[in-house]
Design a protein around this motif. Structure first.
Motif, PDB file in Angstrom:
ATOM      1  N   VAL A 325      36.670  19.249  -1.935  1.00  0.00           N
ATOM      2  CA  VAL A 325      37.575  19.510  -3.060  1.00  0.00           C
ATOM      3  C   VAL A 325      37.278  20.887  -3.643  1.00  0.00           C
ATOM      4  CG1 VAL A 325      38.261  18.762  -5.383  1.00  0.00           C
ATOM      5  CG2 VAL A 325      37.804  17.062  -3.600  1.00  0.00           C
ATOM      6  N   ASN A 326      38.333  21.700  -3.849  1.00  0.00           N
ATOM      7  CA  ASN A 326      38.159  22.995  -4.497  1.00  0.00           C
ATOM      8  C   ASN A 326      38.828  22.978  -5.866  1.00  0.00           C
ATOM      9  OD1 ASN A 326      40.951  23.466  -4.101  1.00  0.00           O
ATOM     10  ND2 ASN A 326      40.566  24.429  -2.105  1.00  0.00           N
ATOM     11  N   TRP A 327      38.796  24.120  -6.543  1.00  0.00           N
ATOM     12  CA  TRP A 327      39.290  24.148  -7.918  1.00  0.00           C
ATOM     13  C   TRP A 327      40.801  23.954  -8.005  1.00  0.00           C
ATOM     14  CZ3 TRP A 327      36.082  22.962 -11.372  1.00  0.00           C
ATOM     15  CH2 TRP A 327      34.752  23.377 -11.319  1.00  0.00           C
ATOM     16  N   LEU A 328      41.544  24.423  -7.013  1.00  0.00           N
ATOM     17  CA  LEU A 328      42.990  24.199  -7.030  1.00  0.00           C
ATOM     18  C   LEU A 328      43.317  22.719  -6.855  1.00  0.00           C
ATOM     19  CD1 LEU A 328      44.668  27.181  -5.141  1.00  0.00           C
ATOM     20  CD2 LEU A 328      45.094  26.419  -7.491  1.00  0.00           C
ATOM     21  N   HIS A 329      42.536  22.034  -6.011  1.00  0.00           N
ATOM     22  CA  HIS A 329      42.709  20.587  -5.883  1.00  0.00           C
ATOM     23  C   HIS A 329      42.499  19.911  -7.235  1.00  0.00           C
ATOM     24  CE1 HIS A 329      41.584  21.055  -1.416  1.00  0.00           C
ATOM     25  NE2 HIS A 329      42.842  20.680  -1.454  1.00  0.00           N
ATOM     26  N   LEU A 330      41.423  20.312  -7.910  1.00  0.00           N
ATOM     27  CA  LEU A 330      41.107  19.680  -9.187  1.00  0.00           C
ATOM     28  C   LEU A 330      42.193  19.969 -10.221  1.00  0.00           C
ATOM     29  CD1 LEU A 330      38.717  17.991 -10.343  1.00  0.00           C
ATOM     30  CD2 LEU A 330      38.030  20.065 -11.531  1.00  0.00           C
ATOM     31  N   TYR A 331      42.716  21.190 -10.203  1.00  0.00           N
ATOM     32  CA  TYR A 331      43.795  21.521 -11.140  1.00  0.00           C
ATOM     33  C   TYR A 331      45.038  20.675 -10.847  1.00  0.00           C
ATOM     34  CZ  TYR A 331      47.588  23.921 -13.459  1.00  0.00           C
ATOM     35  OH  TYR A 331      48.690  24.191 -14.227  1.00  0.00           O
ATOM     36  N   GLY A 332      45.364  20.501  -9.566  1.00  0.00           N
ATOM     37  CA  GLY A 332      46.508  19.669  -9.209  1.00  0.00           C
ATOM     38  C   GLY A 332      46.330  18.235  -9.674  1.00  0.00           C
ATOM     39  N   ALA A 333      45.109  17.699  -9.517  1.00  0.00           N
ATOM     40  CA  ALA A 333      44.833  16.336  -9.977  1.00  0.00           C
ATOM     41  C   ALA A 333      44.931  16.243 -11.494  1.00  0.00           C
ATOM     42  CB  ALA A 333      43.443  15.899  -9.509  1.00  0.00           C
ATOM     43  N   ALA A 334      44.463  17.286 -12.195  1.00  0.00           N
ATOM     44  CA  ALA A 334      44.554  17.299 -13.660  1.00  0.00           C
ATOM     45  C   ALA A 334      46.007  17.269 -14.110  1.00  0.00           C
ATOM     46  CB  ALA A 334      43.846  18.539 -14.210  1.00  0.00           C
ATOM     47  N   ALA A 335      46.862  18.003 -13.391  1.00  0.00           N
ATOM     48  CA  ALA A 335      48.286  17.990 -13.728  1.00  0.00           C
ATOM     49  C   ALA A 335      48.890  16.611 -13.468  1.00  0.00           C
ATOM     50  CB  ALA A 335      49.022  19.056 -12.922  1.00  0.00           C
ATOM     51  N   LEU A 336      48.544  15.991 -12.338  1.00  0.00           N
ATOM     52  CA  LEU A 336      49.075  14.659 -12.025  1.00  0.00           C
ATOM     53  C   LEU A 336      48.638  13.626 -13.058  1.00  0.00           C
ATOM     54  CD1 LEU A 336      48.697  14.366  -8.136  1.00  0.00           C
ATOM     55  CD2 LEU A 336      50.753  14.868  -9.468  1.00  0.00           C
ATOM     56  N   ASP A 385      44.618  24.557  -0.280  1.00  0.00           N
ATOM     57  CA  ASP A 385      44.215  24.263   1.094  1.00  0.00           C
ATOM     58  C   ASP A 385      42.975  23.388   1.080  1.00  0.00           C
ATOM     59  OD1 ASP A 385      46.242  25.835   2.180  1.00  0.00           O
ATOM     60  OD2 ASP A 385      45.018  27.650   1.993  1.00  0.00           O
ATOM     61  N   THR A 386      42.890  22.494   2.043  1.00  0.00           N
ATOM     62  CA  THR A 386      41.721  21.627   2.136  1.00  0.00           C
ATOM     63  C   THR A 386      40.566  22.383   2.767  1.00  0.00           C
ATOM     64  OG1 THR A 386      43.143  19.717   2.442  1.00  0.00           O
ATOM     65  CG2 THR A 386      40.825  19.460   3.044  1.00  0.00           C
ATOM     66  N   PRO A 387      39.451  22.577   2.046  1.00  0.00           N
ATOM     67  CA  PRO A 387      38.304  23.280   2.623  1.00  0.00           C
ATOM     68  C   PRO A 387      37.624  22.441   3.690  1.00  0.00           C
ATOM     69  CG  PRO A 387      37.736  22.408   0.471  1.00  0.00           C
ATOM     70  CD  PRO A 387      39.200  22.143   0.667  1.00  0.00           C
ATOM     71  N   LYS A 388      36.942  23.098   4.610  1.00  0.00           N
ATOM     72  CA  LYS A 388      36.307  22.385   5.720  1.00  0.00           C
ATOM     73  C   LYS A 388      34.901  21.927   5.391  1.00  0.00           C
ATOM     74  CE  LYS A 388      39.002  24.876   9.189  1.00  0.00           C
ATOM     75  NZ  LYS A 388      38.957  25.756  10.378  1.00  0.00           N
ATOM     76  N   GLY A 389      34.268  22.551   4.441  1.00  0.00           N
ATOM     77  CA  GLY A 389      32.886  22.206   4.130  1.00  0.00           C
ATOM     78  C   GLY A 389      32.748  21.633   2.751  1.00  0.00           C
ATOM     79  N   GLY A 393      28.302  22.934  -6.917  1.00  0.00           N
ATOM     80  CA  GLY A 393      28.509  23.458  -8.255  1.00  0.00           C
ATOM     81  C   GLY A 393      28.720  24.955  -8.268  1.00  0.00           C
ATOM     82  N   ALA A 394      28.381  25.647  -7.184  1.00  0.00           N
ATOM     83  CA  ALA A 394      28.559  27.090  -7.148  1.00  0.00           C
ATOM     84  C   ALA A 394      29.904  27.497  -6.588  1.00  0.00           C
ATOM     85  CB  ALA A 394      27.445  27.720  -6.312  1.00  0.00           C
ATOM     86  N   ALA A 395      30.726  26.530  -6.253  1.00  0.00           N
ATOM     87  CA  ALA A 395      32.020  26.848  -5.644  1.00  0.00           C
ATOM     88  C   ALA A 395      32.889  27.628  -6.601  1.00  0.00           C
ATOM     89  CB  ALA A 395      32.722  25.560  -5.229  1.00  0.00           C
TER      90      ALA A 395
END
Length: 396
Positions: A325-336, A385-389, A393-395
């Motif tokens: 999960v990256n920050w854009l994923h988290l933002y999308g979930a926050a919006a949903l 985009d879905t990250p591969k790795g 916390g440093a992402a």
């Protein structure tokens, strides 16, 4: 875990579609020449009498007080399972969803309060934008399929469970009317029976159902909102059994209820509560304090609260983003999570007993939920985009 999650998401996706269709049908019907039939249907008196016990309510309240108790029973079962052996069973697993859910309830309520300050009646609706409609939010994730990492789906499910728990506490603490000690005593006796069944290792569901019906009627008469009975009943249904190979009662109850609740109860609730007259609406109606506070709380407040507090918690090392999960994923979930829809409408019925406020509530909930759904879907569909790795916390 992955198989159970995929089954759940299939139910949620279908439920989300039915919710949308039911709400659209209610809106269309309430703005057609048949609007009077819609209103008359919801006010049809339904009477149940057993001896001296009389329950008489309009159809709308049977849906809101009766059928929604089944929804909260399912929520209670999910909360108990998640706390005992699921995504919330350890602090390490639960930290990020807990932080996100706290922000997702606090900030929307503050946004609403700021926009409605000075009006004590309007302030009763402060909790409306604090809710999340899990069926819609997770249903959209299901429609996105493999574009969304499994870690994000688990995160949003856990967040929604905690959000539901928060809503339950809000209803119990802030939307309870005058209490009947006699009825509460009967409810307490029913709870004692449920506890005895649990401690006695009873695995059949029928005794729990019978005691639960008594508790629901008593809570309905007590002044506490009847839906809370569903949560209490769920806490006493055993998650484990001593018999080898037997499916635990809680799992059987959860699986048995899930389809009915998502595919029948919630669409019925949406149909009964989403109707609003659109004729004569102006921009001013959307910008009046109550609908604006609700819409802004759901759309902006949820994003600020969930994404903002999650960002701070990860940056300061209190928790990590889920794997993949990256920050854009988290933002999308926050919006949903800003899709309040049925849960926000439900709190609106508790906050404002006067029907003249219901149109304002529905305008705010529908507009805020629609905007949140569009932004959340677009973010996860086209920008994240879905990250591969794994992401730590440093992402960035």
């Amino acid at each position: 875990m992955t198989e159970r999650l995929s089954v759940l998401l299939r139910h949620e996706a279908a439920g989300g579609v039915l919710l949308l269709l039911a709400a659209a049908f209610a809106l269309a019907l309430d703005n057609s020449p048949l609007a009077h039939l819609y209103d008359r249907l919801l006010t049809v008196p339904v009477v149940v009498q057993v001896g001296g016990l009389l329950l008489e309510k309009p159809l709308l309240l049977w849906i809101n007080d009766g059928l929604m108790a089944l929804f909260f029973l399912l929520v209670g079962l999910e909360i108990k399972r998640e706390l005992m052996e699921g995504n919330l069973s350890s602090w390490r697993q639960a930290t990020l969803p807990v932080v996100a859910a706290f922000g997702g309830m606090l900030v929307p309520a503050l946004v609403y309060a700021v926009l409605n300050a000075g009006d004590p009646v309007a302030m009763r609706g402060w909790a409306i934008p604090a809710a999340t409609d899990i069926a819609f939010a997770v249903g959209i994730l299901a429609l996105l399929g493999s574009r969304v990492p499994v870690g994000l789906k688990v995160f949003l499910l856990a967040l929604a469970v905690i959000d539901d728990l928060g809503v339950i506490l809000i209803i119990a603490l802030f939307y309870t009317s005058e209490l009947s000690i006699h009825s509460l005593a009967i409810a307490g006796a029913a709870a004692a029976v449920l506890l005895a069944l649990n401690l006695g290792g009873v695995s059949r569901l029928l005794p729990y159902i019978l005691a639960g019906i008594v508790m629901w009627v008593a809570v309905l008469k007590s002044g506490v909102h009847a839906t809370l009975a569903g949560v209490v009943i769920a806490l006493f249904i055993p998650l484990h059994t001593d018999r080898a190979g037997e499916t635990p009662p809680l799992v059987r109850a959860e699986h048995g209820l899930h389809g009915y609740v998502m595919l029948l109860v919630m669409p019925l609730f949406a149909f009964a509560n989403a109707g609003v007259h659109l004729e004569g609406l102006s921009v001013g109606d959307f910008l009046s304090p109550i609908p604006l506070g609700i819409a802004a709380g759901l759309f902006a407040g949820k994003q600020l609260g969930i994404f903002g507090l999650s960002f701070l918690a990860v940056r300061f090392g209190f928790c990590r983003l889920p794997v993949g999960v990256n920050w854009l994923h988290l933002y999308g979930a926050a919006a949903l999570a800003g899709i309040g829809f049925t849960m926000s409408l439900f709190i609106g019925t508790l906050a404002f007993g006067n029907p003249e406020y219901q149109a304002a509530v529905r305008i705010g909930v529908l507009s805020g939920s629609l905007l949140s759904g569009i932004v959340g879907y677009a973010t996860l569909r086209w920008f994240a985009d879905t990250p591969k790795g794994p992401v730590t916390g440093a992402a960035r």
